[in-house]
Design an enzyme around this catalytic site. Sequence first.
Site, short mmCIF file in Angstrom:
data_model
loop_
_atom_site.label_atom_id
_atom_site.label_comp_id
_atom_site.label_asym_id
_atom_site.label_seq_id
_atom_site.Cartn_x
_atom_site.Cartn_y
_atom_site.Cartn_z
N CYS A 2 -6.05 2.37 3.18
CA CYS A 2 -5.98 3.82 3.00
C CYS A 2 -4.56 4.26 2.67
O CYS A 2 -3.60 3.68 3.14
CB CYS A 2 -6.42 4.61 4.22
N LYS A 585 -5.18 -3.39 -1.48
CA LYS A 585 -4.00 -4.24 -1.53
C LYS A 585 -3.30 -4.45 -0.18
O LYS A 585 -3.02 -5.56 0.22
CB LYS A 585 -3.01 -3.65 -2.53
N1 GLU Z 1 -10.89 4.12 10.03
C1 GLU Z 1 -10.74 5.07 8.97
C2 GLU Z 1 -12.01 5.18 8.13
O1 GLU Z 1 -12.83 4.33 8.10
C3 GLU Z 1 -9.52 4.75 8.13
C4 GLU Z 1 -9.61 3.42 7.47
C5 GLU Z 1 -8.30 2.80 6.93
O2 GLU Z 1 -7.21 3.16 7.23
O3 GLU Z 1 -8.45 1.81 6.17
O4 GLU Z 1 -12.18 6.16 7.46
#
Ligand code: GLU
Length: 590
Positions: A2, A585
Amino acid sequence: MCGIFGYVGEKRDAAEAVREGLKRLDYRGYDSWGVCVAKEGEIFLQKQVGIIGTDRPNLPETTIGIGHTRWATHGKVNEVNAHPHYATDRSFVLAQNGIAENADAIKIQLEKNGYTFVSETDTEVIVRLIEKKLKKAKSLEEAVRLAFKDLTGRNTIIILTADGSVIAARNGSPLVLGMDKKGGEIYFSSDVFSFAPHVEKVLVLENGEMAVCRDGAVQVSIIATNKKIKPIFEINKLRDVSTSKEPYAHYMMKEILEAPMVIRQVVAEEDKKILELARAIKKARAVYCIGSGTAGAAAAQTAYYLRLYASVRAEALVGAEATEYKNLIGKGDLLIAPSQSGETADVLEVLEHAKARKASIASFVNMPGSMMTRLSDYKFMANAGPEICVMSTKIFVSQIAWGYLVAKAVQGKLAEGKKNLRALARAVETYLADEKALGDIKKLAAVLAKKEHLFLLGKGQNLQIMKEAMVKIIEGSYIHAHAIPAGDLKHYAITLMQDGVAVMTAVSEDSVKADVLNAVHQVKARGAEVFGIGSESSSHFSSHLRVPDTGETSAIMNIIPFQLLAYAMATSLGHNVDKPRNIAKSVTVK
Ligand code: GLU
């Protein structure tokens, strides 16, 4: 994974500034995105499934906003689960990078207290937890602090409030702030490259710190103690770094072509620094080279070079599979970690543990200001410029070139190592300019892209290279590929060899060449077609891609045609080369 981004300014249209920032962060996740802006006491939100585009979000014009580009960990990829998430009374929105590991337990408790949820995410659990804390807290900052104390896992969050402030808290995943000359424009992001052209100064938030931007001023504090710390912004050295892929169709091609440059950057490293690490390696009780995915192959190649050239008992560890080593690692040990982002969660977890047990850490990182660099006793930077294609190419080359050089330094032959790498950079340059070689790769790619399975045989210096070639083929073409140690073939995978099976191998002019060719004979005898890469052909190859013989650095040379092959296969199949499905990435979650 993210990406999170925030803008608080005077000049720019926040919706567009955040969109532009998220576009540069989309390598971190591209399931869905969301942008929020605050105007006249209200928060406006747009969320969408898919990768963020080039159109300005349909939001009011204002100068404060945040956004998120998602790689889902909790809850399906849909608009409801996309971030940011609203507080029940819409007084703030929150976006998260990470995983709240105890979210399920907290959610049960919150539901008992009457809180309701619209999404399936752990992120919304953090929002509701903050709301609950707000009932007793004096401010939103205090509620965030209290909520953070209850959370486990690595979580970095950004909050936009309806009254126009931004709060960011870091624990695990990266968070950097940028500021223009006068301090009127403040940026928040998961990486520096996303806002680099706009800022004069940068500040990397440390784990456990919180930054609040209100009325144009930035305040930084320690989450656990609420102690204020003076924010010290440093000069942004990446301002002029290009993030364009022009004139190439994809970042992957541009980045493969940068291999000679990244090798030269490794050669440019100060001798003194490398020799200091070489001394630490010699003195270490145990040496572990650790990485995940492509960096895992680079770590294993580094361990191989250390064993081969320096007779160091170096062991390779895979980030997520090092649990049983935790009891072994301790004072006197040295961990060597190559990493593009310097934020890989499973590797960081082992490094933090090792640090707590007084082991030393050496890292080779490309992204400035990373956690891994901060944890390290021996800090090396790849200085390879941004690698934007999700499939790592130039950074892998840079990591194994560095691993080779370090091993040569321990061997007492640093100057020879640098000379060999300089020659390698020239050979790679000539190879990459050879139209015929590139044409042959394209032709082979068209054949291989039609196969259902591909086997890759590797041995010695080419074992990890074939593993990495496998990774590239799987990532880019979604074709099943399987790397096999050439000598192990006859113990199991030989059962799969029959007419029409495609096998690839890289052969160097070294002491194990005859063994690799034996394996080639064995598969050919059972009907497999063998595609060979190396400086010499063999009568057993159905086709051969010639690469120059670069001696000790031959394995580094050999990965280049495989990267080009993976590129050509992915493009011939019409796949999204720079963003293969499902992967991101920077793997900042476990
Ligand atoms: N746990 C959050 C979600 O699934 C953020 C995921 C992340 O940071 O990759 O939306």
